[in-house]
Motif scaffolding. Structure first.
Motif, PDB file in Angstrom:
ATOM      1  N   TYR A  85     -10.729  16.306  -9.193  1.00 48.24           N
ATOM      2  CA  TYR A  85      -9.365  16.208  -8.667  1.00 48.24           C
ATOM      3  C   TYR A  85      -9.394  15.889  -7.173  1.00 48.24           C
ATOM      4  CZ  TYR A  85      -7.766  18.328 -13.031  1.00 48.24           C
ATOM      5  OH  TYR A  85      -7.511  18.592 -14.339  1.00 48.24           O
ATOM      6  N   ALA A  86     -10.289  16.532  -6.454  1.00 49.82           N
ATOM      7  CA  ALA A  86     -10.384  16.281  -5.014  1.00 49.82           C
ATOM      8  C   ALA A  86     -10.791  14.830  -4.753  1.00 49.82           C
ATOM      9  CB  ALA A  86     -11.382  17.246  -4.369  1.00 49.82           C
ATOM     10  N   LEU A  87     -11.758  14.337  -5.524  1.00 51.31           N
ATOM     11  CA  LEU A  87     -12.181  12.950  -5.352  1.00 51.31           C
ATOM     12  C   LEU A  87     -11.067  11.974  -5.709  1.00 51.31           C
ATOM     13  CD1 LEU A  87     -15.795  13.115  -6.809  1.00 51.31           C
ATOM     14  CD2 LEU A  87     -15.128  12.849  -4.418  1.00 51.31           C
ATOM     15  N   LEU A  88     -10.359  12.256  -6.810  1.00 53.08           N
ATOM     16  CA  LEU A  88      -9.254  11.382  -7.200  1.00 53.08           C
ATOM     17  C   LEU A  88      -8.147  11.417  -6.165  1.00 53.08           C
ATOM     18  CD1 LEU A  88      -9.123  12.034 -11.035  1.00 53.08           C
ATOM     19  CD2 LEU A  88      -9.949   9.986  -9.858  1.00 53.08           C
ATOM     20  N   ALA A  89      -7.902  12.566  -5.590  1.00 58.20           N
ATOM     21  CA  ALA A  89      -6.871  12.658  -4.550  1.00 58.20           C
ATOM     22  C   ALA A  89      -7.245  11.771  -3.378  1.00 58.20           C
ATOM     23  CB  ALA A  89      -6.697  14.111  -4.094  1.00 58.20           C
ATOM     24  N   GLU A  90      -8.513  11.752  -3.007  1.00 57.82           N
ATOM     25  CA  GLU A  90      -8.944  10.886  -1.918  1.00 57.82           C
ATOM     26  C   GLU A  90      -8.775   9.415  -2.302  1.00 57.82           C
ATOM     27  OE1 GLU A  90      -9.620  11.622   1.250  1.00 57.82           O
ATOM     28  OE2 GLU A  90      -9.009  13.614   0.622  1.00 57.82           O
ATOM     29  N   GLN A  91      -9.082   9.081  -3.557  1.00 54.07           N
ATOM     30  CA  GLN A  91      -8.900   7.695  -4.008  1.00 54.07           C
ATOM     31  C   GLN A  91      -7.424   7.319  -3.968  1.00 54.07           C
ATOM     32  OE1 GLN A  91     -11.111   5.340  -4.671  1.00 54.07           O
ATOM     33  NE2 GLN A  91      -9.460   3.901  -5.016  1.00 54.07           N
ATOM     34  N   THR A  92      -6.557   8.222  -4.392  1.00 54.11           N
ATOM     35  CA  THR A  92      -5.121   7.959  -4.372  1.00 54.11           C
ATOM     36  C   THR A  92      -4.642   7.742  -2.948  1.00 54.11           C
ATOM     37  OG1 THR A  92      -4.804   9.277  -6.355  1.00 54.11           O
ATOM     38  CG2 THR A  92      -2.868   8.889  -5.018  1.00 54.11           C
ATOM     39  N   LYS A  93      -5.144   8.529  -2.020  1.00 53.26           N
ATOM     40  CA  LYS A  93      -4.761   8.353  -0.620  1.00 53.26           C
ATOM     41  C   LYS A  93      -5.217   7.000  -0.089  1.00 53.26           C
ATOM     42  CE  LYS A  93      -4.907  13.253   0.539  1.00 53.26           C
ATOM     43  NZ  LYS A  93      -5.670  14.284   1.220  1.00 53.26           N
ATOM     44  N   ALA A  94      -6.274   6.453  -0.693  1.00 49.24           N
ATOM     45  CA  ALA A  94      -6.803   5.179  -0.230  1.00 49.24           C
ATOM     46  C   ALA A  94      -5.975   3.993  -0.736  1.00 49.24           C
ATOM     47  CB  ALA A  94      -8.256   5.029  -0.673  1.00 49.24           C
ATOM     48  N   THR A  95      -5.085   4.218  -1.703  1.00 47.30           N
ATOM     49  CA  THR A  95      -4.243   3.138  -2.215  1.00 47.30           C
ATOM     50  C   THR A  95      -3.362   2.617  -1.097  1.00 47.30           C
ATOM     51  OG1 THR A  95      -4.235   4.144  -4.409  1.00 47.30           O
ATOM     52  CG2 THR A  95      -2.507   2.533  -3.943  1.00 47.30           C
ATOM     53  N   LYS A  96      -3.472   1.339  -0.849  1.00 51.43           N
ATOM     54  CA  LYS A  96      -2.709   0.730   0.250  1.00 51.43           C
ATOM     55  C   LYS A  96      -1.294   0.400  -0.223  1.00 51.43           C
ATOM     56  CE  LYS A  96      -6.399   0.694   2.810  1.00 51.43           C
ATOM     57  NZ  LYS A  96      -6.787   2.029   3.140  1.00 51.43           N
ATOM     58  N   LEU A  97      -0.310   0.926   0.468  1.00 52.70           N
ATOM     59  CA  LEU A  97       1.083   0.674   0.125  1.00 52.70           C
ATOM     60  C   LEU A  97       1.784  -0.200   1.152  1.00 52.70           C
ATOM     61  CD1 LEU A  97       2.234   4.174  -1.173  1.00 52.70           C
ATOM     62  CD2 LEU A  97       1.413   2.203  -2.471  1.00 52.70           C
ATOM     63  N   ARG A  98       1.164  -0.410   2.299  1.00 55.05           N
ATOM     64  CA  ARG A  98       1.808  -1.176   3.373  1.00 55.05           C
ATOM     65  C   ARG A  98       2.227  -2.547   2.855  1.00 55.05           C
ATOM     66  NH1 ARG A  98       3.539  -0.664   7.878  1.00 55.05           N
ATOM     67  NH2 ARG A  98       2.617   1.361   8.253  1.00 55.05           N
ATOM     68  N   GLY A  99       3.529  -2.828   3.000  1.00 55.99           N
ATOM     69  CA  GLY A  99       4.075  -4.114   2.606  1.00 55.99           C
ATOM     70  C   GLY A  99       4.318  -4.280   1.114  1.00 55.99           C
ATOM     71  N   LYS A 100       4.082  -3.255   0.329  1.00 59.36           N
ATOM     72  CA  LYS A 100       4.209  -3.332  -1.134  1.00 59.36           C
ATOM     73  C   LYS A 100       5.610  -2.919  -1.581  1.00 59.36           C
ATOM     74  CE  LYS A 100      -0.310  -3.890  -1.798  1.00 59.36           C
ATOM     75  NZ  LYS A 100      -0.968  -4.943  -2.431  1.00 59.36           N
ATOM     76  N   THR A 101       5.933  -3.310  -2.820  1.00 57.29           N
ATOM     77  CA  THR A 101       7.145  -2.850  -3.491  1.00 57.29           C
ATOM     78  C   THR A 101       6.725  -1.761  -4.462  1.00 57.29           C
ATOM     79  OG1 THR A 101       8.265  -4.967  -3.290  1.00 57.29           O
ATOM     80  CG2 THR A 101       9.043  -3.493  -5.027  1.00 57.29           C
ATOM     81  N   VAL A 102       7.315  -0.578  -4.312  1.00 56.93           N
ATOM     82  CA  VAL A 102       6.968   0.583  -5.124  1.00 56.93           C
ATOM     83  C   VAL A 102       8.202   1.008  -5.909  1.00 56.93           C
ATOM     84  CG1 VAL A 102       6.136   2.964  -5.080  1.00 56.93           C
ATOM     85  CG2 VAL A 102       5.298   1.324  -3.379  1.00 56.93           C
ATOM     86  N   LEU A 103       8.063   1.089  -7.228  1.00 57.77           N
ATOM     87  CA  LEU A 103       9.143   1.568  -8.097  1.00 57.77           C
ATOM     88  C   LEU A 103       8.813   2.986  -8.523  1.00 57.77           C
ATOM     89  CD1 LEU A 103      11.591   1.396 -10.029  1.00 57.77           C
ATOM     90  CD2 LEU A 103      10.114   0.170 -11.634  1.00 57.77           C
ATOM     91  N   VAL A 104       9.718   3.924  -8.231  1.00 50.28           N
ATOM     92  CA  VAL A 104       9.523   5.323  -8.593  1.00 50.28           C
ATOM     93  C   VAL A 104      10.649   5.735  -9.520  1.00 50.28           C
ATOM     94  CG1 VAL A 104       9.213   7.690  -7.771  1.00 50.28           C
ATOM     95  CG2 VAL A 104       8.481   5.770  -6.331  1.00 50.28           C
ATOM     96  N   THR A 105      10.306   6.071 -10.769  1.00 48.02           N
ATOM     97  CA  THR A 105      11.318   6.568 -11.692  1.00 48.02           C
ATOM     98  C   THR A 105      11.498   8.066 -11.475  1.00 48.02           C
ATOM     99  OG1 THR A 105       9.792   7.037 -13.503  1.00 48.02           O
ATOM    100  CG2 THR A 105      10.703   4.807 -13.393  1.00 48.02           C
ATOM    101  N   GLY A 106      12.679   8.558 -11.774  1.00 51.20           N
ATOM    102  CA  GLY A 106      12.950   9.974 -11.558  1.00 51.20           C
ATOM    103  C   GLY A 106      12.920  10.338 -10.090  1.00 51.20           C
TER     104      GLY A 106
END
Length: 162
Positions: free
Chosen positions: A29-50
């Motif tokens: 979980y700790a490693l996956l959390a670090e990978q998730t933090k590494a996801t680049k969102l700058r300039g992206k379109t993000v759709l969040v349901t709920g």
């Protein structure tokens, strides 16, 4: 409770098994959390349901903080989405940030298709929408159970079409 489980496991000579089953997932979980933090969102379109409240709202705000150019807020309640959009705009770090209010019932394929038809390509989908009732299983009718399961499961399949 944790100590009681540990003592019970140790008395059976299963201490190593207990450690592997508890510690290894914790490390993953700790490693996956670090990978998730590494996801680049700058300039992206993000759709969040709920995204009108709870975890969905927190995720939408985090996307705005991490530089998403556009956060599409999808939920059934327009007024709550408008309030969420203001919060996201206040958190935004991208110079031309846009919060898109998109009232949508994600359990209805036609609603989702109409939503996605009017959006630019979505780079990141956060399929967070959920529904539920605070009841015991024996108090829940099959129809209620289906309705609660339809939201997260059906929405994933509908969004996957696009």
């Amino acid at each position: 409770a944790e100590d009681g489980i540990r003592d019970s496991v140790a008395s059976r000579g299963l201490g190593d098994v207990y450690k592997r089953q508890v510690i290894v997932p914790g490390v993953l979980y700790a490693l996956l959390a670090e990978q998730t933090k590494a996801t680049k969102l700058r300039g992206k379109t993000v759709l969040v349901t709920g995204s009108s409240s709870g975890l969905g709202l927190a995720l939408a705000r985090e996307a705005a903080k991490r530089g998403a150019a556009k956060v599409v807020l999808a939920s059934r309640t327009k007024a709550a989405l408008e309030a969420a959009a203001k919060l996201c705009a206040g958190d935004a770090t991208h110079g031309s940030f846009e919060a898109v209010v998109a009232p949508c019932d994600v359990t209805k394929p036609d609603d989702v298709r109409a939503l996605l038809k009017n959006l630019p390509p979505v780079d990141v989908l956060v399929n967070n929408a959920g529904a539920g009732a605070w009841k015991h299983v024996e108090e829940t009718t099959p129809e209620e159970a289906y309705g609660m399961m339809a939201c997260p499961y059906q929405a994933a399949f509908i969004h996957a079409e696009y």
